[in-house]
Design a protein around this motif. Structure first.
Motif, PDB file in Angstrom:
ATOM      1  N   ASN A 196      28.169  44.628  34.844  1.00  0.00           N
ATOM      2  CA  ASN A 196      28.237  44.638  33.381  1.00  0.00           C
ATOM      3  C   ASN A 196      28.485  46.051  32.876  1.00  0.00           C
ATOM      4  O   ASN A 196      28.052  47.019  33.486  1.00  0.00           O
ATOM      5  N   PHE A 197      29.130  46.142  31.710  1.00  0.00           N
ATOM      6  CA  PHE A 197      29.275  47.438  31.040  1.00  0.00           C
ATOM      7  C   PHE A 197      27.906  47.899  30.535  1.00  0.00           C
ATOM      8  O   PHE A 197      27.139  47.096  30.012  1.00  0.00           O
ATOM      9  N   THR A 198      27.612  49.171  30.672  1.00  0.00           N
ATOM     10  CA  THR A 198      26.465  49.701  29.931  1.00  0.00           C
ATOM     11  C   THR A 198      26.971  49.980  28.512  1.00  0.00           C
ATOM     12  O   THR A 198      28.177  50.133  28.305  1.00  0.00           O
ATOM     13  N   ASP A 199      26.064  50.054  27.548  1.00  0.00           N
ATOM     14  CA  ASP A 199      26.491  50.233  26.156  1.00  0.00           C
ATOM     15  C   ASP A 199      27.312  51.505  25.975  1.00  0.00           C
ATOM     16  O   ASP A 199      28.353  51.507  25.333  1.00  0.00           O
ATOM     17  N   ARG A 200      26.824  52.588  26.571  1.00  0.00           N
ATOM     18  CA  ARG A 200      27.510  53.878  26.370  1.00  0.00           C
ATOM     19  C   ARG A 200      28.893  53.869  27.001  1.00  0.00           C
ATOM     20  O   ARG A 200      29.856  54.347  26.421  1.00  0.00           O
ATOM     21  N   PHE A 201      28.977  53.307  28.205  1.00  0.00           N
ATOM     22  CA  PHE A 201      30.274  53.286  28.874  1.00  0.00           C
ATOM     23  C   PHE A 201      31.231  52.349  28.139  1.00  0.00           C
ATOM     24  O   PHE A 201      32.423  52.639  28.007  1.00  0.00           O
ATOM     25  N   SER A 203      31.324  51.733  24.923  1.00  0.00           N
ATOM     26  CA  SER A 203      31.895  52.354  23.717  1.00  0.00           C
ATOM     27  C   SER A 203      32.907  53.442  24.089  1.00  0.00           C
ATOM     28  O   SER A 203      33.910  53.616  23.407  1.00  0.00           O
ATOM     29  N   TYR A 204      32.657  54.136  25.203  1.00  0.00           N
ATOM     30  CA  TYR A 204      33.632  55.133  25.671  1.00  0.00           C
ATOM     31  C   TYR A 204      34.975  54.448  25.990  1.00  0.00           C
ATOM     32  O   TYR A 204      36.040  54.883  25.545  1.00  0.00           O
ATOM     33  N   MET A 205      34.900  53.339  26.742  1.00  0.00           N
ATOM     34  CA  MET A 205      36.132  52.643  27.144  1.00  0.00           C
ATOM     35  C   MET A 205      36.836  52.002  25.956  1.00  0.00           C
ATOM     36  O   MET A 205      38.071  51.962  25.901  1.00  0.00           O
ATOM     37  N   CYS A 206      36.057  51.495  25.018  1.00  0.00           N
ATOM     38  CA  CYS A 206      36.632  50.917  23.785  1.00  0.00           C
ATOM     39  C   CYS A 206      37.507  51.962  23.107  1.00  0.00           C
ATOM     40  O   CYS A 206      38.639  51.695  22.714  1.00  0.00           O
ATOM     41  N   LYS A 207      36.976  53.163  23.006  1.00  0.00           N
ATOM     42  CA  LYS A 207      37.690  54.246  22.336  1.00  0.00           C
ATOM     43  C   LYS A 207      38.990  54.548  23.093  1.00  0.00           C
ATOM     44  O   LYS A 207      40.043  54.719  22.488  1.00  0.00           O
ATOM     45  N   GLN A 208      38.903  54.606  24.432  1.00  0.00           N
ATOM     46  CA  GLN A 208      40.091  54.887  25.249  1.00  0.00           C
ATOM     47  C   GLN A 208      41.180  53.837  25.011  1.00  0.00           C
ATOM     48  O   GLN A 208      42.352  54.166  24.848  1.00  0.00           O
ATOM     49  N   LEU A 209      40.753  52.580  25.005  1.00  0.00           N
ATOM     50  CA  LEU A 209      41.727  51.501  24.835  1.00  0.00           C
ATOM     51  C   LEU A 209      42.297  51.471  23.428  1.00  0.00           C
ATOM     52  O   LEU A 209      43.492  51.246  23.235  1.00  0.00           O
ATOM     53  N   GLN A 210      41.432  51.708  22.459  1.00  0.00           N
ATOM     54  CA  GLN A 210      41.919  51.741  21.078  1.00  0.00           C
ATOM     55  C   GLN A 210      42.930  52.871  20.908  1.00  0.00           C
ATOM     56  O   GLN A 210      43.966  52.700  20.281  1.00  0.00           O
ATOM     57  N   ASP A 211      42.649  54.018  21.511  1.00  0.00           N
ATOM     58  CA  ASP A 211      43.581  55.148  21.449  1.00  0.00           C
ATOM     59  C   ASP A 211      44.905  54.776  22.115  1.00  0.00           C
ATOM     60  O   ASP A 211      45.978  55.084  21.616  1.00  0.00           O
ATOM     61  N   SER A 235      30.714  40.147  30.415  1.00  0.00           N
ATOM     62  CA  SER A 235      30.756  41.493  29.847  1.00  0.00           C
ATOM     63  C   SER A 235      32.187  41.854  29.452  1.00  0.00           C
ATOM     64  O   SER A 235      32.402  42.579  28.487  1.00  0.00           O
ATOM     65  N   TYR A 236      33.165  41.301  30.161  1.00  0.00           N
ATOM     66  CA  TYR A 236      34.548  41.580  29.792  1.00  0.00           C
ATOM     67  C   TYR A 236      34.927  40.935  28.462  1.00  0.00           C
ATOM     68  O   TYR A 236      35.631  41.536  27.648  1.00  0.00           O
ATOM     69  N   ILE A 240      36.094  42.858  24.992  1.00  0.00           N
ATOM     70  CA  ILE A 240      37.264  42.524  24.170  1.00  0.00           C
ATOM     71  C   ILE A 240      36.850  42.285  22.717  1.00  0.00           C
ATOM     72  O   ILE A 240      37.496  42.757  21.781  1.00  0.00           O
ATOM     73  N   ALA A 241      35.742  41.565  22.548  1.00  0.00           N
ATOM     74  CA  ALA A 241      35.273  41.291  21.181  1.00  0.00           C
ATOM     75  C   ALA A 241      34.965  42.609  20.474  1.00  0.00           C
ATOM     76  O   ALA A 241      35.310  42.799  19.308  1.00  0.00           O
ATOM     77  N   ASP A 242      34.351  43.536  21.191  1.00  0.00           N
ATOM     78  CA  ASP A 242      33.966  44.813  20.587  1.00  0.00           C
ATOM     79  C   ASP A 242      35.174  45.718  20.291  1.00  0.00           C
ATOM     80  O   ASP A 242      35.068  46.668  19.529  1.00  0.00           O
ATOM     81  N   LEU A 243      36.301  45.419  20.931  1.00  0.00           N
ATOM     82  CA  LEU A 243      37.503  46.226  20.685  1.00  0.00           C
ATOM     83  C   LEU A 243      38.078  46.016  19.280  1.00  0.00           C
ATOM     84  O   LEU A 243      38.784  46.872  18.764  1.00  0.00           O
ATOM     85  N   ARG A 244      37.779  44.843  18.713  1.00  0.00           N
ATOM     86  CA  ARG A 244      38.263  44.508  17.356  1.00  0.00           C
ATOM     87  C   ARG A 244      39.772  44.701  17.225  1.00  0.00           C
ATOM     88  O   ARG A 244      40.246  45.474  16.378  1.00  0.00           O
ATOM     89  N   ILE A 245      40.489  43.985  18.059  1.00  0.00           N
ATOM     90  CA  ILE A 245      41.959  44.048  17.996  1.00  0.00           C
ATOM     91  C   ILE A 245      42.415  42.993  16.976  1.00  0.00           C
ATOM     92  O   ILE A 245      41.849  41.897  16.957  1.00  0.00           O
ATOM     93  N   PRO A 246      43.439  43.279  16.166  1.00  0.00           N
ATOM     94  CA  PRO A 246      43.956  42.254  15.251  1.00  0.00           C
ATOM     95  C   PRO A 246      44.358  41.001  16.024  1.00  0.00           C
ATOM     96  O   PRO A 246      44.871  41.106  17.148  1.00  0.00           O
TER      97      PRO A 246
END
Ligand SMILES: [Zn+2]
Length: 286
Positions: A196-201, A203-211, A235-236, A240-246
């Protein structure tokens, strides 16, 4: 609709117990539990009881309408006979792509010895998935797994569609460049964590993907995959849900790109599937 384009049915801590049929049943259970409509199973670069051969995976999945195989090709062990066998599966549509494991095996993806593999992928118009970035096994040699080496293949084989696995993590920017520059290169987001993703990791990965999506990689070039059982499906999906992609982009990433690339019939007339779908007519083994 969700297509997980990157799963395995290997035992990662036990090479000696037979993985089939237990792991395939576990995959089907996880797919039902997480409402995954289709999955691609990638075979390994090595074959032992815990890592079933492509032949065994084809036999186990050929009558399933929701699981298709991607053949792991070993750089060290690929012979003419291997390609002859793969050609048969590609022809019948039971194998929908090829996978190479640079880093796990010491070779660069642009090695001239791989020319017949890329030529076969071009002939059958199936994608070549290439492991990229960190290796799960510390005996891997990551210099071979840097995504920059994939650019060479993309240029030499413009007709071959290539998927850089794991967004080249941790070389995500380099992966971005290779995907951005080459119209024939895609990337999957699988295997970014163990379990599973840890919360901190997360959010780090979310930012990378959003960028990545913000700075030039089109959502048409990104595919959803988990790397199950290495990462959990729950967790995957949360990631994805946390990424908030249109929603429009989300649908591309979650299934439309994979359906188009791997020619998976998903019975949805709204998809721009093109004539390729007619070759296989949906069900495999036909
Ligand atoms: Zn994987």
């Amino acid at each position: 609709m969700i297509i997980d384009c990157h799963t395995h049915i290997n035992y990662y801590d036990d090479d000696n117990s037979p993985a089939l049929p237990t792991t395939l049943e576990a995959l089907q259970r996880e797919m039902r539990r997480n409402r995954i409509d289709m999955a691609l199973v990638l075979t390994s670069y090595k074959v032992n009881p815990g890592r079933p051969s492509i032949r065994d995976v084809v036999l186990a999945t050929r009558d399933l309408k929701d699981i298709y195989a991607v053949a792991g090709v070993s750089y060290a062990k690929c012979r003419r006979e291997t390609l002859v066998e793969l050609r048969e599966y590609l022809q019948e549509g039971t194998v929908r792509g090829l996978k190479l494991y640079p880093g796990y095996e010491p070779f660069f993806p642009n090695d001239p010895a791989l020319r017949p593999v890329y030529e076969m992928a071009a002939e059958f118009d199936v994608p070549v998935m290439i492991h990229s970035g960190d290796t799960f096994d510390a005996r891997g040699r990551v210099k071979y797994a840097h995504p920059i080496h994939i650019d060479d293949v993309a240029v030499d084989f413009p007709e071959v569609k290539i998927v850089i696995c794991h967004i080249g993590n941790p070389w995500i920017r380099d992966c971005m460049e290779v995907v951005y520059k080459n119209s024939n290169v895609y990337t999957d987001i699988s295997g970014l964590t163990l379990g599973n993703f840890t919360d901190r990791f997360e959010s780090y990965m979310c930012k990378q993907l959003q960028d990545m999506l913000l700075y030039g990689v089109e959502p048409d070039k990104v595919l959803y995959g988990s790397d199950w059982p290495i990462a959990t499906m729950e967790s995957y999906l949360q990631f994805i849900a946390d990424l908030r992609i249109p929603e429009k982009d989300r649908n591309k990433i979650m299934y439309q790109n994979a359906a188009r690339l791997f020619k998976l019939s998903i019975g949805n007339s709204s998809l721009d599937t093109g004539p390729v779908f007619k070759w296989f007519g949906g069900a495999k083994g036909e």
